[in-house]
Every structure is written in C-alpha cells, then in structure tokens.
Design a protein around this motif. Structure first.
Motif, short mmCIF file in Angstrom:
data_model
loop_
_atom_site.label_atom_id
_atom_site.label_comp_id
_atom_site.label_asym_id
_atom_site.label_seq_id
_atom_site.Cartn_x
_atom_site.Cartn_y
_atom_site.Cartn_z
N ASP A 217 0.84 -1.20 0.00
CA ASP A 217 0.00 0.00 0.00
C ASP A 217 0.88 1.25 0.00
N GLY A 218 0.47 2.26 -0.80
CA GLY A 218 1.22 3.52 -0.83
C GLY A 218 2.45 3.46 -1.70
N LEU A 232 1.81 0.86 -11.74
CA LEU A 232 0.77 0.37 -10.82
C LEU A 232 0.91 1.09 -9.49
N VAL A 233 -0.21 1.48 -8.92
CA VAL A 233 -0.20 2.15 -7.62
C VAL A 233 -1.26 1.49 -6.74
N ARG A 234 -0.84 1.15 -5.52
CA ARG A 234 -1.84 0.62 -4.59
C ARG A 234 -2.12 1.69 -3.54
N GLU A 235 -3.39 1.97 -3.40
CA GLU A 235 -3.80 3.03 -2.46
C GLU A 235 -5.02 2.53 -1.71
N ASN A 236 -4.87 2.46 -0.39
CA ASN A 236 -5.99 2.04 0.44
C ASN A 236 -6.56 0.69 -0.01
N GLY A 237 -5.68 -0.19 -0.44
CA GLY A 237 -6.10 -1.52 -0.86
C GLY A 237 -6.49 -1.61 -2.32
N ASP A 259 1.24 9.73 -3.08
CA ASP A 259 0.59 10.32 -1.91
C ASP A 259 -0.91 10.05 -2.05
N GLY A 260 -1.38 8.98 -1.44
CA GLY A 260 -2.78 8.59 -1.63
C GLY A 260 -3.00 8.20 -3.08
N CYS A 261 -3.95 8.90 -3.75
CA CYS A 261 -4.24 8.61 -5.15
C CYS A 261 -3.37 9.46 -6.09
N LEU A 263 0.07 10.70 -7.89
CA LEU A 263 1.39 10.22 -8.31
C LEU A 263 2.14 11.40 -8.92
N THR A 264 3.32 11.70 -8.37
CA THR A 264 4.10 12.86 -8.83
C THR A 264 5.22 12.40 -9.74
N CYS A 265 5.30 13.01 -10.91
CA CYS A 265 6.37 12.68 -11.86
C CYS A 265 7.72 13.10 -11.27
N PRO A 266 8.72 12.22 -11.36
CA PRO A 266 10.00 12.56 -10.75
C PRO A 266 10.81 13.58 -11.54
N LEU A 267 10.41 13.88 -12.79
CA LEU A 267 11.26 14.77 -13.60
C LEU A 267 10.87 16.24 -13.47
N HIS A 268 9.63 16.58 -13.78
CA HIS A 268 9.21 17.98 -13.68
C HIS A 268 8.01 18.15 -12.74
N TYR A 269 7.70 17.11 -12.02
CA TYR A 269 6.76 17.18 -10.91
C TYR A 269 5.30 17.45 -11.30
N SER A 270 4.91 17.02 -12.48
CA SER A 270 3.47 16.98 -12.76
C SER A 270 2.84 15.99 -11.78
N VAL A 271 1.59 16.28 -11.38
CA VAL A 271 0.90 15.39 -10.45
C VAL A 271 -0.36 14.86 -11.14
#
Ligand code: FES
Length: 315
Positions: A217-218, A232-237, A259-261, A263-271
């Motif tokens: 999770d997370g 793939l992202v697991r959030e709250n199950g 962070d919850g639902c 996902l922040t891009c590691p390059l230019h930080y789009s969320v």
C-alpha cells in the motif's frame, strides 16, 4: 554483396542539411555556456513558483490542453509578416503621420512577442538535455528578431522609412529562423507534445503484471505488459494502473512519489490522480491513460485502456 562493402545510403546534402545543422549547433561552446547561465538563473525561479497556477497556465496546462507558446507565436510572426508585405508593396496608407499601418503591425508584433517569450521561457524551464541548448538558440534568434523590429519601429516613427524596411526584413528573417528551430523542437524532438498519444489501447486481454504481494500500500511499481509500460499504484487496498511514461516528457511515473491517489512525476513534478489519470498539477497538459486492473490468484492483472477521463478500478 560482400559484408565489408559500404552502403552509401540515399541521404544527400539536400535532405540531411538540417540534421547536420542541429548537430553543429549542439557543439557550439558559446551556446553551452549561455545555456548554463540561463539555467542557473531560471531554474531556481521556476522551482520557487512551481506550484503557482499562473505558471501552469503559462504552459497551457490542463486548462488549455496543449502548450500556449506555439499558438501565441503565430501572432508576432503574422503581424511582422503583414508589416513586411506592406513595406514590400510600399503601402503606407491607413495610419496617422509616421505611425502608419506598417508601424502599427510592427508594434503589435513586438507586444505579442513579449507575451510569447514569457511562455517560451516557461516551457524551456521544463526541457532537458540537448533540447535546452536548442531552446536557448531559438530564444537568441527570437531576441534578435525583437531587437531588429524594435529598431525598425524606432526608425519608422523617426521618418527613416528605408532603414525601417531593411531592419524589418532582417527581423522577419530572424523570426523565421527561430520558427524553424522551434519546429524542430516540437516536431523533431517532441518537446511539449503528448508522449502517450501513441501508446495504443493494448493489451486486449487480462495480463498478469506483478504478484500482489510485491505492491505494498502507498507504493508504485513499473511493469511491462504486452510491450506497454504501466505504472501500478496501490492506495488504500485498491490497485490503479496508468501508462508509466509521463504524458509531458516521458519520464517513468513509477519512480515518482505516491501520496494517496496522487502520483508525482520525478522529472518535472506533474501530479496525476491515478483513479482517472487527470492532471492535478502541470506542466503536463494531457492526462495519463488509465488501465483497468483486477486481482486473480494472488496476481495483479491489467488490460487495455479505458477512454481518457473514465477511469475506474476493478479489484
Ligand atoms: S516528464 Fe515532465 S512532468 Fe513528467
């Protein structure tokens, strides 16, 4: 044909000059130095205001759906082209005194070029590698165009019409060259274009992606299913899947922060919100395609995309 025989290929000077030109531009030391200096000034400023919606709007962002800069650039090019045509045809009617129609178009070009420059600098701030250098060259040419058109306008209103025409024509040549370089960045280098436009719709069946136990999770994980890179992202199950390549510039989202639902891009930080792929913060202006997921026999399975904006989960 012998293995060692050289193939001459079909490239000629007429078809490869632009490739050679951009290779040569990439080797200019003065351009590298100027790029380093510009980066040292602009990057800290961009980082400071990264979360400001005005900055995202200057990109175009989620509200516009594509970059503003190329669209705005049509304005100065168009105004200055009009001024050049009037000068060429020697038509100076339609204005008052020395501030004739050509002068009006020249001034309008300068005003819109300033706005275009702001959006260009903002887009340049989220470019990388060699594209940064090419972007600075694009900016140098556009700056030269603005200086030449400014001088042309000054000459025009002071009554030196011949000088104004020559400066205006030189300025138009500079902005034309800048447009060519900008075209290379967008069409040749895919700067500020949607990087997930061609990822396709597959896989067209459920495919095992990763064992359920491997995705806590997370956390996020990058997998490849039938050749498609998926985060793939697991959030709250719940398990969510989006294309792993960031729509902005192709960084791997699975290497970003969860962070919850979000996902922040590691390059230019789009969320992105992984539930529906929508953009929460730019510079991205296209959402991430969402893929349905399910868990079967201890495996997370993934299949082809839902239409954008209709994300849902099935575990
Ligand atoms: S690659 Fe630029 S925000 Fe993701």
């Amino acid at each position: 044909m012998a293995d060692t025989e050289q193939q001459s290929g079909s490239g000629t000077a007429l078809t490869t000059w632009h490739q050679q030109a951009f290779t040569a531009i990439g080797k200019w030391k003065w351009l590298t130095d100027l790029t380093d200096k510009a980066t040292a000034v602009v990057d800290p400023l961009y980082d400071r205001f990264r979360a400001n919606p005005a900055l995202e709007l200057a990109h175009g962002g989620r509200w516009v759906g594509h970059s503003l800069h190329p669209a705005l650039s049509d304005l100065p090019i168009g105004f200055w082209a009009g001024s050049l045509v009037l000068d060429t045809l020697n038509k100076d009617a339609g204005g008052r005194g020395r501030f004739d129609a050509s002068a009006t178009l020249s001034a309008a070009g300068l005003a819109t070029a300033a706005a275009t420059a702001v959006t260009g600098v903002v887009d340049w701030s989220v470019s990388d590698g060699e594209d940064r250098k090419t972007g600075v060259f694009h900016g140098v040419l556009n700056s030269a165009a603005m200086v030449l058109h400014g001088a042309s306008l000054a000459a025009r209103v002071s009554g030196r019409r011949g000088t104004a025409k020559v400066l205006g024509a030189a300025g138009f040549a500079a902005v034309g060259a800048a447009g060519f370089v900008g075209g290379h960045l967008v069409q040749g280098r895919a700067v500020m274009v949607n990087r997930v436009a061609t990822t396709g719709d597959g896989p067209n069946r459920w495919v095992q992606a990763i064992e359920e136990a491997e995705l806590p999770d997370g956390a996020a994980a990058g997998v490849t299913v039938d050749g498609r890179q998926v985060a793939l992202v697991r959030e709250n199950g719940n398990v969510h899947a989006v294309d792993d390549l960031c729509s902005h510039a192709g960084a791997l989202l699975s290497r970003g922060e969860v962070d919850g639902c979000l996902l922040t891009c590691p390059l230019h930080y789009s969320v992105f919100d992984v539930r529906d792929g929508q953009i929460v913060r730019g510079p991205a202006h296209h959402p991430q395609p969402v893929l349905p997921t399910r868990v079967r026999n201890g495996w997370i399975e993934v299949r082809g995309s839902l239409p954008q904006g209709r994300g849902r989960k099935k575990n």
